[in-house]
Design a protein around this motif. Sequence first.
Motif, short mmCIF file in Angstrom:
data_model
loop_
_atom_site.label_atom_id
_atom_site.label_comp_id
_atom_site.label_asym_id
_atom_site.label_seq_id
_atom_site.Cartn_x
_atom_site.Cartn_y
_atom_site.Cartn_z
N PHE A 163 20.55 18.07 4.58
CA PHE A 163 21.54 17.34 3.79
C PHE A 163 22.94 17.94 3.93
N SER A 164 23.17 18.69 5.01
CA SER A 164 24.46 19.37 5.18
C SER A 164 25.33 18.74 6.25
N SER A 165 24.86 17.65 6.89
CA SER A 165 25.67 17.02 7.93
C SER A 165 25.87 15.55 7.60
N LEU A 166 26.49 14.82 8.52
CA LEU A 166 26.68 13.38 8.32
C LEU A 166 25.41 12.59 8.66
N HIS A 167 24.55 13.18 9.50
CA HIS A 167 23.34 12.50 9.95
C HIS A 167 22.13 13.35 9.54
N ASN A 168 21.65 13.12 8.35
CA ASN A 168 20.56 13.93 7.81
C ASN A 168 19.23 13.20 7.95
N TYR A 169 18.19 14.01 8.20
CA TYR A 169 16.84 13.47 8.39
C TYR A 169 15.82 14.27 7.58
N ILE A 170 14.67 13.64 7.35
CA ILE A 170 13.55 14.25 6.64
C ILE A 170 12.33 14.20 7.55
N THR A 171 11.54 15.26 7.55
CA THR A 171 10.26 15.27 8.26
C THR A 171 9.13 15.30 7.24
N ILE A 172 8.16 14.41 7.39
CA ILE A 172 7.03 14.34 6.46
C ILE A 172 5.72 14.51 7.23
N ASN A 173 4.68 14.96 6.52
CA ASN A 173 3.40 15.25 7.18
C ASN A 173 2.43 14.06 7.13
N ALA A 174 2.92 12.90 7.48
CA ALA A 174 2.09 11.71 7.61
C ALA A 174 2.63 10.90 8.79
N GLY A 175 1.72 10.39 9.61
CA GLY A 175 2.15 9.66 10.80
C GLY A 175 1.25 8.48 11.11
N LYS A 176 1.11 8.18 12.38
CA LYS A 176 0.34 7.01 12.80
C LYS A 176 -1.10 7.07 12.30
N ASN A 213 0.64 12.77 13.33
CA ASN A 213 0.47 13.26 11.96
C ASN A 213 1.80 13.57 11.25
N TYR A 214 2.90 13.27 11.91
CA TYR A 214 4.22 13.55 11.31
C TYR A 214 5.14 12.38 11.58
N SER A 215 6.16 12.26 10.72
CA SER A 215 7.14 11.18 10.90
C SER A 215 8.54 11.70 10.61
N LYS A 216 9.50 11.07 11.29
CA LYS A 216 10.91 11.37 11.07
C LYS A 216 11.52 10.26 10.23
N VAL A 217 12.21 10.65 9.19
CA VAL A 217 12.77 9.69 8.23
C VAL A 217 14.28 9.83 8.21
N ILE A 218 14.98 8.72 8.38
CA ILE A 218 16.44 8.76 8.23
C ILE A 218 16.74 8.79 6.74
N SER A 219 17.41 9.83 6.32
CA SER A 219 17.61 10.08 4.89
C SER A 219 18.63 9.12 4.28
N GLN A 234 0.86 -1.17 0.00
CA GLN A 234 0.00 0.00 0.00
C GLN A 234 0.90 1.23 0.00
N ILE A 235 0.42 2.29 -0.61
CA ILE A 235 1.22 3.51 -0.74
C ILE A 235 0.51 4.67 -0.06
N ILE A 236 1.24 5.40 0.78
CA ILE A 236 0.71 6.57 1.48
C ILE A 236 1.45 7.80 0.97
N SER A 237 0.71 8.78 0.47
CA SER A 237 1.34 9.99 -0.04
C SER A 237 1.57 10.99 1.10
N ALA A 238 2.62 11.80 0.96
CA ALA A 238 2.95 12.79 1.99
C ALA A 238 3.76 13.91 1.38
N GLU A 239 3.81 15.02 2.12
CA GLU A 239 4.66 16.15 1.74
C GLU A 239 5.89 16.18 2.63
N ILE A 240 6.98 16.65 2.07
CA ILE A 240 8.22 16.80 2.84
C ILE A 240 8.21 18.17 3.51
N ILE A 241 8.24 18.17 4.83
CA ILE A 241 8.19 19.41 5.61
C ILE A 241 9.58 20.01 5.76
#
Length: 280
Positions: A120-133, A159-165, A109-116
């Motif tokens: 991408f400027s460090s060694l440990h980069n993350y993405i926040t998206i507007n979809a959660g539990k 309603n939000y999730s943290k993504v390891i990039s 199944q596919i869930i669509s979301a926007e990137i909040i």
Amino acid sequence: MGNYIRFILQNLPFILFVILELISINLAVNYNDRRKNLFLSTSNEITGFFQSKLGNATAYLNLKTENTTLSQENAELKKQLINLKLSPIVEKKIDSTSIIVRDTIERYQIISAEIISNSFSSLHNYITINAGKRQGVKPGMGVMSSNGPIGIVVNAATNYSKVISLYNIETSISAKIKHNNALGVIKWDPYDLRFVTMREIPRHVELAKGDTVVTSGYSFSFPKDIPIGVVEDFNVESGENDFTVRVRLIENNYQLQNCFIVKDTWGESHQILKNMNPSE
């Protein structure tokens, strides 16, 4: 009321002038075809100009709604495409006539979301998206763009999730060379955002520049055969038995605005069985 009457009396000459001008223009236009056509042409031009500007403003205000709708439609198409690759082709008999059909398997199944936000400027980069539990997102789910993997969910709020990039030195994705299924692991080598490195491919495997690198499907994060990039160059480093492969990414992950979260229903079933049999 007295103020209105006083205003009219003070400006009566001007008001009469405007009324007489309007009457004159009306007579001049309506009783002369050439002037009437010129007036209509000019008024249509002016009206069209302002309607065009108003339409552009309205369209701009509606862009977010349209973008959300398109994202949802793309998610549905992405789901159908991914699941279609898994659907086996079987032969069935109907009234003694054999026909070839494809059995539908809805594994993903596919869930669509926007990137909040997207670092991408460090060694440990993350993405926040507007979809959660609330939208069905859980840790471990893969996150993709239209063209390939961009990360894995590590934490889901309501309603939000943290993504390891993908641009994180701790991220690893199981991958393979498409033409020969040689397995390896994709990791990011800082700080070039155009490339990742693929390792653990034995030196006896035949490689060539331009080979396509795709997901292996050997995890519950991503379906198989999702394009990642192409082989830019490769070598065997001193003292190593495996290739170090430089892979040029297909997607510019730092320019993304929308994404898809991949929900593997088989993976959820496996987790339920594992919880029922903790000895496994």
